[in-house]
Design a protein around this motif. Sequence first.
Motif, mmCIF file in Angstrom:
data_model
loop_
_atom_site.group_PDB
_atom_site.id
_atom_site.type_symbol
_atom_site.label_atom_id
_atom_site.label_comp_id
_atom_site.label_asym_id
_atom_site.label_seq_id
_atom_site.Cartn_x
_atom_site.Cartn_y
_atom_site.Cartn_z
ATOM 1 N N THR A 71 0.540 -1.247 -0.035
ATOM 2 C CA THR A 71 0.035 -0.031 -0.049
ATOM 3 C C THR A 71 0.735 1.268 -0.107
ATOM 4 O O THR A 71 1.801 1.212 0.470
ATOM 5 N N VAL A 72 0.409 2.361 -0.662
ATOM 6 C CA VAL A 72 1.166 3.361 -0.457
ATOM 7 C C VAL A 72 0.202 4.705 0.060
ATOM 8 O O VAL A 72 -0.501 5.281 -0.189
ATOM 9 N N PHE A 73 0.642 4.802 1.581
ATOM 10 C CA PHE A 73 -0.040 5.707 2.411
ATOM 11 C C PHE A 73 0.263 7.009 2.088
ATOM 12 O O PHE A 73 -0.806 8.018 2.050
ATOM 13 N N GLY A 74 1.424 7.446 1.851
ATOM 14 C CA GLY A 74 1.729 8.834 1.409
ATOM 15 C C GLY A 74 3.172 9.163 2.048
ATOM 16 O O GLY A 74 3.830 8.027 2.887
ATOM 17 N N VAL A 75 3.784 10.256 2.032
ATOM 18 C CA VAL A 75 5.002 10.395 2.633
ATOM 19 C C VAL A 75 5.181 12.034 3.041
ATOM 20 O O VAL A 75 4.475 12.826 2.335
ATOM 21 N N GLY A 76 5.787 12.286 4.181
ATOM 22 C CA GLY A 76 5.993 13.806 4.415
ATOM 23 C C GLY A 76 5.609 14.102 5.806
ATOM 24 O O GLY A 76 5.580 13.275 6.841
ATOM 25 N N ASP A 77 5.671 15.339 6.098
ATOM 26 C CA ASP A 77 5.402 15.864 7.295
ATOM 27 C C ASP A 77 3.659 15.583 7.859
ATOM 28 O O ASP A 77 2.981 16.253 7.059
ATOM 29 N N GLN A 78 3.680 15.119 8.833
ATOM 30 C CA GLN A 78 2.156 14.938 9.245
ATOM 31 C C GLN A 78 1.605 16.187 9.786
ATOM 32 O O GLN A 78 0.170 16.120 9.963
ATOM 33 N N LYS A 79 2.259 17.371 9.919
ATOM 34 C CA LYS A 79 1.477 18.503 10.234
ATOM 35 C C LYS A 79 1.711 19.624 9.032
ATOM 36 O O LYS A 79 2.295 20.571 9.291
ATOM 37 N N ALA A 80 1.974 19.050 7.751
ATOM 38 C CA ALA A 80 2.284 19.816 6.518
ATOM 39 C C ALA A 80 1.334 20.816 6.286
ATOM 40 O O ALA A 80 0.174 21.013 6.520
ATOM 41 N N ARG A 81 1.993 22.160 5.916
ATOM 42 C CA ARG A 81 1.187 23.138 5.452
ATOM 43 C C ARG A 81 0.726 23.084 4.055
ATOM 44 O O ARG A 81 -0.431 23.527 3.565
ATOM 45 N N TRP A 82 1.640 22.405 3.240
ATOM 46 C CA TRP A 82 0.998 21.792 1.794
ATOM 47 C C TRP A 82 0.788 20.363 1.622
ATOM 48 O O TRP A 82 1.619 19.581 2.010
ATOM 49 N N LEU A 83 -0.555 20.077 1.088
ATOM 50 C CA LEU A 83 -0.755 18.715 0.657
ATOM 51 C C LEU A 83 -0.920 18.703 -0.699
ATOM 52 O O LEU A 83 -1.668 19.084 -1.318
ATOM 53 N N PHE A 84 -0.216 17.798 -1.175
ATOM 54 C CA PHE A 84 -0.108 17.308 -2.544
ATOM 55 C C PHE A 84 -0.811 16.000 -2.791
ATOM 56 O O PHE A 84 -0.444 14.996 -2.327
ATOM 57 N N VAL A 85 -1.956 15.942 -3.542
ATOM 58 C CA VAL A 85 -2.772 14.625 -3.715
ATOM 59 C C VAL A 85 -2.692 14.389 -5.284
ATOM 60 O O VAL A 85 -3.228 15.073 -6.111
ATOM 61 N N GLY A 86 -2.224 12.982 -5.580
ATOM 62 C CA GLY A 86 -2.324 12.570 -6.822
ATOM 63 C C GLY A 86 -3.185 11.292 -6.939
ATOM 64 O O GLY A 86 -4.156 11.366 -6.189
ATOM 65 N N GLU A 87 -3.216 10.629 -7.988
ATOM 66 C CA GLU A 87 -4.283 9.777 -8.576
ATOM 67 C C GLU A 87 -4.072 8.373 -7.643
ATOM 68 O O GLU A 87 -4.843 7.896 -6.933
ATOM 69 N N GLY A 88 -3.030 7.766 -7.862
ATOM 70 C CA GLY A 88 -2.899 6.281 -7.216
ATOM 71 C C GLY A 88 -1.430 5.781 -7.580
ATOM 72 O O GLY A 88 -0.874 6.331 -8.377
ATOM 73 N N PRO A 89 -1.060 4.771 -6.903
ATOM 74 C CA PRO A 89 0.256 4.277 -6.994
ATOM 75 C C PRO A 89 0.500 3.329 -8.639
ATOM 76 O O PRO A 89 -0.362 3.005 -9.046
ATOM 77 N N GLY A 90 1.615 3.879 -8.963
ATOM 78 C CA GLY A 90 1.760 3.139 -10.416
ATOM 79 C C GLY A 90 2.789 2.028 -10.137
ATOM 80 O O GLY A 90 2.838 1.383 -8.843
ATOM 81 N N ILE A 96 -4.396 22.546 -0.272
ATOM 82 C CA ILE A 96 -4.187 21.234 -1.112
ATOM 83 C C ILE A 96 -4.109 21.740 -2.429
ATOM 84 O O ILE A 96 -4.750 22.490 -3.077
ATOM 85 N N VAL A 97 -2.958 21.009 -3.130
ATOM 86 C CA VAL A 97 -2.917 20.905 -4.353
ATOM 87 C C VAL A 97 -3.342 19.500 -5.341
ATOM 88 O O VAL A 97 -2.826 18.682 -4.762
ATOM 89 N N ALA A 98 -4.356 19.464 -5.974
ATOM 90 C CA ALA A 98 -4.990 18.177 -6.557
ATOM 91 C C ALA A 98 -4.139 18.127 -7.764
ATOM 92 O O ALA A 98 -4.186 18.834 -8.866
ATOM 93 N N SER A 119 -13.186 23.836 4.407
ATOM 94 C CA SER A 119 -12.624 25.119 4.441
ATOM 95 C C SER A 119 -11.450 25.476 3.757
ATOM 96 O O SER A 119 -11.041 26.509 3.704
ATOM 97 N N LEU A 120 -10.698 24.296 3.318
ATOM 98 C CA LEU A 120 -9.369 24.507 2.896
ATOM 99 C C LEU A 120 -9.229 24.849 1.669
ATOM 100 O O LEU A 120 -10.074 24.328 0.777
ATOM 101 N N PRO A 121 -8.416 25.943 1.144
ATOM 102 C CA PRO A 121 -8.267 26.144 -0.260
ATOM 103 C C PRO A 121 -7.643 25.195 -0.873
ATOM 104 O O PRO A 121 -6.820 24.161 -0.588
ATOM 105 N N LEU A 122 -8.241 24.804 -2.183
ATOM 106 C CA LEU A 122 -7.762 23.594 -2.916
ATOM 107 C C LEU A 122 -7.571 24.196 -4.319
ATOM 108 O O LEU A 122 -8.329 24.864 -5.266
ATOM 109 N N ILE A 123 -6.139 23.871 -4.720
ATOM 110 C CA ILE A 123 -5.739 24.438 -6.233
ATOM 111 C C ILE A 123 -5.592 23.159 -7.316
ATOM 112 O O ILE A 123 -5.146 22.071 -6.792
ATOM 113 N N VAL A 124 -6.101 23.119 -8.382
ATOM 114 C CA VAL A 124 -6.156 22.146 -9.266
ATOM 115 C C VAL A 124 -4.920 22.496 -10.304
ATOM 116 O O VAL A 124 -4.894 23.602 -10.849
#
Length: 271
Positions: free
Chosen positions: A105-124, A201-203, A233-238
């Motif tokens: 499984t690919v849970f994610g990586v990074g700072d658990q209290k990050a200011r920036w969250l980047f969200v992709g599609e799924g693992p390759g 959040i950056v989609a 309530s969080l700003p989300l940019i695509v």
Amino acid sequence: MTQELNQMDAQKYLQAMGLGPVWHLRNPETLAATPEVAPEMPSPLVDVAEEKNPPAVDIAQQEPVRDVTPVQVKQLLTEDMSWEVLQETVAACQACRLCQGRQKTVFGVGDQKARWLFVGEGPGYNENIQGQPFVGTAGQLLDNMLNALGLKRGEATYIANVVKCRPTDDLGKDRPPSADEIAACLPYLQRQIALIQPEVIVALGKTAAIALLGLSPETPVGQLREKVHHYQSLPLIVTYHPAYLLRKPADKAKAWADLCLARSSLGDSAA
Ligand code: SF4
């Protein structure tokens, strides 16, 4: 001196993104007052975001949940489920068919209290083997995008996907996750967001955007860019997925403009 080095680094990473020639850093106060940067003249952000200290979590009474159904996933992810138990629950999850072919499984990586969250599609293919999101050339491009913003993978950033297991077609090749697979897995991402509480959040691509915004799968990414959406309530940019940008490098300038919009939306909660 540090600012000069940061500027040099940002220029280097922007060039690595294919965004030549070299640009000059503008006054950060001027940048902060500018909501968007013209795609043909991108400017690097050199402010390195502050890290937050994750709160202490008592997980003594919590156990990972195994063999759950999609409906149960949603019901089980209560407000007191800790990061550690959530991670273990995902690792053991069999709530959709994607568990059958996964290596990791690919849970994610990074700072658990990050200011920036980047969200992709799924693992390759590579992510499924390594258990890490965005490895390989698309991952390198994402890292360059982060570095151009003055960010670093794992520092003030978190990178996750909509689904945690690799979707494949009948030939064993990567494919986008189906609607039912997204529905099964999305509560995990929603719980991650609730725990991280990012400032923006950056989609990365259409799958992440429509999943988080609850939109029709027919919605083109082009219609979603250049505006500030909100997840709760969080700003989300695509913006575009790095894998798409590798196929269409001419759109890297548009992606940089999206990242600048995300930077200007940082902490701009709608609450
Ligand atoms: S993709 Fe998500 S819901 Fe499906 S098995 Fe993997 S972790 Fe569970």
